[in-house]
Design an enzyme around this catalytic site. Sequence first.
Site, PDB file in Angstrom:
ATOM      1  N   SER A 183      37.890 100.682 -34.464  1.00 45.30           N
ATOM      2  CA  SER A 183      38.107  99.612 -35.427  1.00 45.30           C
ATOM      3  C   SER A 183      39.311  99.854 -36.318  1.00 45.30           C
ATOM      4  O   SER A 183      39.884  98.916 -36.855  1.00 45.30           O
ATOM      5  CB  SER A 183      36.855  99.371 -36.283  1.00 45.30           C
ATOM      6  OG  SER A 183      36.657 100.413 -37.197  1.00 45.30           O
ATOM      7  N   HIS A 235      39.053 101.778 -41.595  1.00 45.15           N
ATOM      8  CA  HIS A 235      39.504 100.394 -41.562  1.00 45.15           C
ATOM      9  C   HIS A 235      40.733 100.206 -42.438  1.00 45.15           C
ATOM     10  O   HIS A 235      41.708  99.564 -42.047  1.00 45.15           O
ATOM     11  CB  HIS A 235      38.385  99.469 -42.054  1.00 45.15           C
ATOM     12  CG  HIS A 235      37.112  99.618 -41.295  1.00 45.15           C
ATOM     13  ND1 HIS A 235      35.887  99.257 -41.818  1.00 45.15           N
ATOM     14  CD2 HIS A 235      36.845 100.108 -40.062  1.00 45.15           C
ATOM     15  CE1 HIS A 235      34.934  99.503 -40.936  1.00 45.15           C
ATOM     16  NE2 HIS A 235      35.495 100.027 -39.867  1.00 45.15           N
TER      17      HIS A 235
END
Length: 328
Positions: A183, A235
């Site tokens: 991610s 992230h």
Amino acid sequence: MPLEDAERGGVKNRANYNGHSTSSPPHLIDETETQWTSWLVPMFVVANIAVFVVAMYINDCPKHFHSRLEGRCVARFLGRFSFEPLRDNPLFGPSSATLEKLGALQWDKVVHKHQGWRLITCIWLHAGIIHLLANMLSLIFIGIRLEQQFGFVRIGIIYLISGFGGTVLSALFNRNNISVGASGALFGLLGAMLSELLTNWTIYTNKAAALLTLIFIIAINLAIGILPHVDNFAHIGGFLSGFLLGFVLLPRPQFAWLDRRNIPAGVNVKSKYKPYQYALWLISVVLLVAGFTVSLVMLFQGKNGNDRCHWCHYLSCVPTSRWNCDEN
């Protein structure tokens, strides 16, 4: 939605994972423009799936649990490919020990055992089927469109460097967990989409709608990262890396230059890019080099990012009356 599960919410034994699910903003470039054939992003998807299959083969759940009632593997008809018990891994995947063996990110092994390669290998590992599907669907929806517009070289660079940037930031702020997942790289693609829109602002139509849509998508995904058991630093690191790389790799020539590139020699031709695009390119290169240099030096010197930023832990988890963040 991006997830990076830690000790109590996901894979047992302090395993973090990150997933991502989102949609991309409206395609604003004229559909008549030259489109690249997307092949690298599908290859990334195949590679991630292949690594997961290998991880499940090596994990061999029945070898751990045999026939114990309290720890039976899930989907035992799959044999050695069956999943760990849901109490250990609710995402239908291998054990933390297997992920660690195959290259999951772990601060102690990166810093003290000089296994820096884990900063890269962890990007290709996934904690389970759910985790893998969430990331791969997002990669298909976001990555293929970007590769069609900008080609495999630039999008491949953004994906890989953003994933690396996410793992570096995660390692700086998370010492007690292992981490796997793509991610950070996916947030990098989102960040690149935002900077591409900003640096090519003058050639887009419906600018405000596209900008608000993209900011909303990014904000929602980052906000989910402050839930417990979620490592939002991967992230954020991936997003910042991709955002800066977008200014470097994704500027489009101004229309005036495109219209005049075939005129006779000796005729004055305007610059290929606008002055602000050159300025953003230079600033982004400086920030990227400085950011990666400082972060890697701090990491391999054993520095803890939380010691330098006492409030940064709130970026990954915000405690409430319903949960705490002690083991995030």
